[in-house]
Motif scaffolding. Structure first.
Motif, PDB file in Angstrom:
ATOM      1  N   SER A 328       0.824  -1.210   0.000  1.00 52.05           N
ATOM      2  CA  SER A 328       0.000   0.000   0.000  1.00 52.05           C
ATOM      3  C   SER A 328       0.851   1.250   0.000  1.00 52.05           C
ATOM      4  O   SER A 328       2.062   1.212   0.249  1.00 52.05           O
ATOM      5  CB  SER A 328      -0.922   0.010   1.229  1.00 52.05           C
ATOM      6  OG  SER A 328      -0.155   0.143   2.422  1.00 52.05           O
ATOM      7  N   THR A 329       0.200   2.380  -0.251  1.00 47.41           N
ATOM      8  CA  THR A 329       0.839   3.677  -0.151  1.00 47.41           C
ATOM      9  C   THR A 329      -0.228   4.718   0.144  1.00 47.41           C
ATOM     10  O   THR A 329      -1.406   4.523  -0.189  1.00 47.41           O
ATOM     11  CB  THR A 329       1.595   4.030  -1.450  1.00 47.41           C
ATOM     12  OG1 THR A 329       2.409   5.166  -1.232  1.00 47.41           O
ATOM     13  CG2 THR A 329       0.622   4.331  -2.593  1.00 47.41           C
ATOM     14  N   ALA A 355      -6.361  -9.804  -6.431  1.00 45.02           N
ATOM     15  CA  ALA A 355      -7.704 -10.059  -5.909  1.00 45.02           C
ATOM     16  C   ALA A 355      -8.446  -8.752  -5.710  1.00 45.02           C
ATOM     17  O   ALA A 355      -9.668  -8.686  -5.886  1.00 45.02           O
ATOM     18  CB  ALA A 355      -7.617 -10.827  -4.592  1.00 45.02           C
ATOM     19  N   ALA A 356      -7.721  -7.695  -5.333  1.00 44.63           N
ATOM     20  CA  ALA A 356      -8.352  -6.399  -5.131  1.00 44.63           C
ATOM     21  C   ALA A 356      -7.350  -5.278  -5.325  1.00 44.63           C
ATOM     22  O   ALA A 356      -6.211  -5.360  -4.865  1.00 44.63           O
ATOM     23  CB  ALA A 356      -8.945  -6.309  -3.720  1.00 44.63           C
ATOM     24  N   LEU A 384      -5.780   5.843   0.832  1.00 46.64           N
ATOM     25  CA  LEU A 384      -4.796   4.772   0.950  1.00 46.64           C
ATOM     26  C   LEU A 384      -5.030   3.823  -0.204  1.00 46.64           C
ATOM     27  O   LEU A 384      -6.145   3.304  -0.380  1.00 46.64           O
ATOM     28  CB  LEU A 384      -4.926   4.041   2.285  1.00 46.64           C
ATOM     29  CG  LEU A 384      -3.892   2.929   2.508  1.00 46.64           C
ATOM     30  CD1 LEU A 384      -3.442   2.900   3.964  1.00 46.64           C
ATOM     31  CD2 LEU A 384      -4.434   1.555   2.114  1.00 46.64           C
ATOM     32  N   ALA A 385      -4.012   3.609  -1.020  1.00 49.68           N
ATOM     33  CA  ALA A 385      -4.103   2.678  -2.150  1.00 49.68           C
ATOM     34  C   ALA A 385      -3.515   1.343  -1.724  1.00 49.68           C
ATOM     35  O   ALA A 385      -2.396   1.283  -1.211  1.00 49.68           O
ATOM     36  CB  ALA A 385      -3.351   3.221  -3.352  1.00 49.68           C
ATOM     37  N   LEU A 386      -4.264   0.267  -1.940  1.00 51.26           N
ATOM     38  CA  LEU A 386      -3.873  -1.063  -1.480  1.00 51.26           C
ATOM     39  C   LEU A 386      -3.996  -2.070  -2.612  1.00 51.26           C
ATOM     40  O   LEU A 386      -5.049  -2.185  -3.249  1.00 51.26           O
ATOM     41  CB  LEU A 386      -4.779  -1.496  -0.324  1.00 51.26           C
ATOM     42  CG  LEU A 386      -4.712  -2.954   0.135  1.00 51.26           C
ATOM     43  CD1 LEU A 386      -3.372  -3.240   0.804  1.00 51.26           C
ATOM     44  CD2 LEU A 386      -5.863  -3.271   1.088  1.00 51.26           C
ATOM     45  N   GLY A 387      -2.913  -2.795  -2.881  1.00 49.82           N
ATOM     46  CA  GLY A 387      -2.955  -3.912  -3.817  1.00 49.82           C
ATOM     47  C   GLY A 387      -2.937  -5.204  -3.028  1.00 49.82           C
ATOM     48  O   GLY A 387      -2.036  -5.423  -2.211  1.00 49.82           O
ATOM     49  N   LEU A 388      -3.909  -6.081  -3.259  1.00 48.91           N
ATOM     50  CA  LEU A 388      -4.054  -7.297  -2.459  1.00 48.91           C
ATOM     51  C   LEU A 388      -4.073  -8.529  -3.349  1.00 48.91           C
ATOM     52  O   LEU A 388      -4.879  -8.641  -4.280  1.00 48.91           O
ATOM     53  CB  LEU A 388      -5.357  -7.245  -1.655  1.00 48.91           C
ATOM     54  CG  LEU A 388      -5.688  -8.461  -0.783  1.00 48.91           C
ATOM     55  CD1 LEU A 388      -4.675  -8.603   0.341  1.00 48.91           C
ATOM     56  CD2 LEU A 388      -7.102  -8.350  -0.219  1.00 48.91           C
ATOM     57  N   GLY A 389      -3.173  -9.465  -3.062  1.00 47.05           N
ATOM     58  CA  GLY A 389      -3.176 -10.762  -3.711  1.00 47.05           C
ATOM     59  C   GLY A 389      -3.647 -11.822  -2.735  1.00 47.05           C
ATOM     60  O   GLY A 389      -3.324 -11.759  -1.549  1.00 47.05           O
ATOM     61  N   LEU A 390      -4.390 -12.801  -3.215  1.00 46.29           N
ATOM     62  CA  LEU A 390      -4.912 -13.858  -2.354  1.00 46.29           C
ATOM     63  C   LEU A 390      -4.785 -15.206  -3.043  1.00 46.29           C
ATOM     64  O   LEU A 390      -4.981 -15.320  -4.262  1.00 46.29           O
ATOM     65  CB  LEU A 390      -6.397 -13.629  -2.020  1.00 46.29           C
ATOM     66  CG  LEU A 390      -6.754 -12.468  -1.106  1.00 46.29           C
ATOM     67  CD1 LEU A 390      -8.267 -12.314  -1.031  1.00 46.29           C
ATOM     68  CD2 LEU A 390      -6.176 -12.664   0.285  1.00 46.29           C
ATOM     69  N   ALA A 405       0.771  -5.750  -7.917  1.00 46.12           N
ATOM     70  CA  ALA A 405       0.614  -4.789  -6.819  1.00 46.12           C
ATOM     71  C   ALA A 405       1.608  -3.647  -6.991  1.00 46.12           C
ATOM     72  O   ALA A 405       1.262  -2.469  -6.806  1.00 46.12           O
ATOM     73  CB  ALA A 405       0.828  -5.481  -5.470  1.00 46.12           C
ATOM     74  N   GLY A 406       2.826  -3.994  -7.360  1.00 42.52           N
ATOM     75  CA  GLY A 406       3.825  -2.959  -7.605  1.00 42.52           C
ATOM     76  C   GLY A 406       3.443  -2.046  -8.752  1.00 42.52           C
ATOM     77  O   GLY A 406       3.660  -0.833  -8.700  1.00 42.52           O
ATOM     78  N   ARG A 407       2.853  -2.622  -9.805  1.00 45.08           N
ATOM     79  CA  ARG A 407       2.431  -1.817 -10.958  1.00 45.08           C
ATOM     80  C   ARG A 407       1.334  -0.830 -10.554  1.00 45.08           C
ATOM     81  O   ARG A 407       1.339   0.335 -10.968  1.00 45.08           O
ATOM     82  CB  ARG A 407       1.933  -2.745 -12.070  1.00 45.08           C
ATOM     83  CG  ARG A 407       1.596  -2.025 -13.372  1.00 45.08           C
ATOM     84  CD  ARG A 407       1.180  -2.994 -14.453  1.00 45.08           C
ATOM     85  NE  ARG A 407       2.260  -3.927 -14.753  1.00 45.08           N
ATOM     86  CZ  ARG A 407       2.228  -5.234 -14.463  1.00 45.08           C
ATOM     87  NH1 ARG A 407       1.171  -5.749 -13.874  1.00 45.08           N
ATOM     88  NH2 ARG A 407       3.237  -6.002 -14.767  1.00 45.08           N
ATOM     89  N   PHE A 408       0.399  -1.299  -9.738  1.00 42.20           N
ATOM     90  CA  PHE A 408      -0.694  -0.441  -9.260  1.00 42.20           C
ATOM     91  C   PHE A 408      -0.144   0.731  -8.451  1.00 42.20           C
ATOM     92  O   PHE A 408      -0.480   1.898  -8.698  1.00 42.20           O
ATOM     93  CB  PHE A 408      -1.655  -1.294  -8.418  1.00 42.20           C
ATOM     94  CG  PHE A 408      -2.746  -0.536  -7.728  1.00 42.20           C
ATOM     95  CD1 PHE A 408      -3.447   0.479  -8.364  1.00 42.20           C
ATOM     96  CD2 PHE A 408      -3.093  -0.856  -6.420  1.00 42.20           C
ATOM     97  CE1 PHE A 408      -4.473   1.170  -7.708  1.00 42.20           C
ATOM     98  CE2 PHE A 408      -4.111  -0.187  -5.762  1.00 42.20           C
ATOM     99  CZ  PHE A 408      -4.794   0.835  -6.404  1.00 42.20           C
ATOM    100  N   LEU A 409       0.725   0.442  -7.497  1.00 45.51           N
ATOM    101  CA  LEU A 409       1.241   1.495  -6.627  1.00 45.51           C
ATOM    102  C   LEU A 409       2.215   2.404  -7.374  1.00 45.51           C
ATOM    103  O   LEU A 409       2.261   3.615  -7.114  1.00 45.51           O
ATOM    104  CB  LEU A 409       1.901   0.887  -5.398  1.00 45.51           C
ATOM    105  CG  LEU A 409       0.957   0.024  -4.525  1.00 45.51           C
ATOM    106  CD1 LEU A 409       1.687  -0.469  -3.291  1.00 45.51           C
ATOM    107  CD2 LEU A 409      -0.285   0.809  -4.124  1.00 45.51           C
ATOM    108  N   SER A 410       2.978   1.842  -8.298  1.00 44.23           N
ATOM    109  CA  SER A 410       3.889   2.676  -9.091  1.00 44.23           C
ATOM    110  C   SER A 410       3.121   3.673  -9.943  1.00 44.23           C
ATOM    111  O   SER A 410       3.583   4.804 -10.178  1.00 44.23           O
ATOM    112  CB  SER A 410       4.764   1.790  -9.983  1.00 44.23           C
ATOM    113  OG  SER A 410       5.644   1.007  -9.209  1.00 44.23           O
TER     114      SER A 410
END
Length: 463
Positions: A328-329, A355-356, A384-390, A405-410
């Motif tokens: 997250s960031t 997943a989200a 707050l931006a959160l990338g979640l893998g499940l 997740a890294g691509r989303f936050l980047s």
């Protein structure tokens, strides 16, 4: 010394712990060791020198003294939701599980609760609800009360009431030397300050007390669309957030919904865009606040007045041990360019395997430093931006989810505040990215004072 000797050395040093905690100590090779070492987050595979299950503060003290005497470090865990930052570092440490400390007592007259370190939020929310009370609980029922409360705590009432860590009125813990301490604003105030959001291990927390508030029902639920509607819905939600009163706290998510029977039938196995959250106030004011979102014609609308205790399951977070990865960031704002970057990174056509991809609405009370608060008195950011893998099936799948997740936050880096929120960050990081220099230095001083031998393992870098 051979590699085998190196591997067996911590186990040999842990032998003096055998028999402590009424026999609830597991060492490598013991029949229950593999079960004992496994955290909630099944992605984490660690092999500590020993796993101890104390039920009382004096048993915690015995474990700490024995571990120090054996040259082993200590890491305390309740559920193990936050286990990833410690992965690979427990080989010469005792994993101290607090799940047997299940004391739960609600004082309805004073509107307070006392919870042991093993209490889960679902149990506390239900117990408080029977008294017509509510807490600043998280979005998952099987998160531990202590870890969430001391880590910060962003719940469905956060924009109105602030962080859960600043609702805490007392913390009981065992220090590295085995002494038991009760920290409050009047007794051990510096320790009390550091414990509330400080993310620095200064002892093993055995119980805490915090404020509840009167709330029997609340307007809450979700509005959902097919995820192809993201380019229409996301900008509208962002604009709505800028005008929303503090009485409302929401989240926007692009979800890959599992085909799970615990999920509402209309959502199973679908890719959707969802806005969920809660509105404090009467039905008429809630309807007025939500009208612009409902004007976007959601495919599903479950928002209604519901028991407050039910909100701990509103977010449809997975219950029970699950492989998971979160990153997250904190984001200062979401202009049109940021929204376009989000859609490109995790929207339809992106190929994302997350997943989200989530955006939590902040601001309001979360942005105002609590004058009586702890080390984490406020959050720097509007979202707050959160990338979640499940549920990754293999290491390759996990690598791809981490990449996504890294691509989303980047994609959001140009609008990031530079600060982080540790409870939603599985990668180990430097705590100087969390706290301003003065706060960080003060936390370091508290830690050196109460743990001069560096007994406790910190999840994140404390330099």
């Amino acid at each position: 010394m051979t590699q085998q000797q190196i591997a067996t050395a911590p186990r040999a040093r842990a032998e003096p712990l055998r028999g402590l905690c009424g026999g609830s100590v597991q060492l490598p090779g013991d029949p229950a060791y593999d079960m004992a070492r496994s955290p909630w987050n099944l992605q984490v595979r660690d092999h500590p020198a020993a796993v101890a299950y104390p039920a009382f503060p004096d048993e915690v003290a015995e474990v700490l003294v024995a571990a120090a005497g054996a040259g082993l470090r200590v890491a305390a865990q309740g559920t193990g939701h936050g286990a990833p930052p410690l992965e690979g570092r427990l080989g010469d440490a005792v994993l101290l599980r607090t799940s047997a400390m299940t004391e739960l007592a609600i004082d309805a007259e004073r509107r307070t609760v006392r919870a042991g370190a093993g209490v889960l939020w679902g149990d506390l929310a239900d117990a408080a609800g029977r008294q017509g009370l509510a807490a600043r609980h998280p979005s998952s029922p099987d998160v531990g009360v202590v870890g969430y409360s001391l880590g910060g705590g962003i719940g469905w009432y956060a924009r109105r009431l602030g962080l859960q860590c600043n609702a805490v009125s007392a913390v009981e813990l065992v220090l590295a030397d085995g002494s038991c301490v009760r920290a409050t604003a009047d007794s051990e105030p510096e320790l009390f300050w550091a414990l509330r959001g400080g993310a620095t291990p200064v002892g093993v927390v055995t119980a805490l007390e915090f404020a509840l508030f009167p709330l029997e029902t609340v307007v809450a639920g979700h509005l959902s669309w097919d995820w192809t509607a993201v380019e229409r819905v996301l900008p509208a939600w962002v604009a709505w957030c800028a005008q929303a009163p503090e009485e409302v706290t929401t989240a926007f998510r692009l979800l890959d919904v599992p085909a799970d029977e615990l999920v509402p039938a209309e959502l199973r196995g679908r890719r959707i865009a969802m806005i969920d959250g809660a509105v404090l106030g009467d039905d008429a004011s809630a309807a007025e606040v939500l009208a612009p979102l409902r004007a976007l014609r959601p495919e599903f609308d479950t928002v209604a007045r519901v028991p407050a205790a039910s909100l701990v399951r509103l977010h449809l977070d997975p219950e029970g041990p699950t492989p998971a990865y979160a990153s997250s960031t904190l984001v200062s704002g979401l202009p049109d360019a940021a929204i376009a970057a989000i859609v490109e990174a995790v929207g339809p056509g992106s190929g994302t395997r997350l997943a989200a991809a989530e955006l939590r609405q902040l601001g309001g009370a979360l942005a105002r430093p609590d004058p009586d608060g702890g080390a984490l008195a406020a959050l720097d950011g509007q979202f707050l931006a959160l990338g979640l893998g499940l549920g990754g099936g293999d290491d390759g799948d996990w690598a791809r989810q981490r990449e996504d997740a890294g691509r989303f936050l980047s994609a959001l880096e140009p609008w990031a505040t530079g600060r982080q929120y540790l409870p939603m960050l599985d990668a180990r990081t430097d705590t100087r990215k969390v706290f301003p220099p003065g706060v960080h230095a003060r936390l370091s001083a508290v830690r050196r004072a109460v743990d001069p031998g560096d007994l406790f393992l910190a999840a994140h870098d404390q330099t």
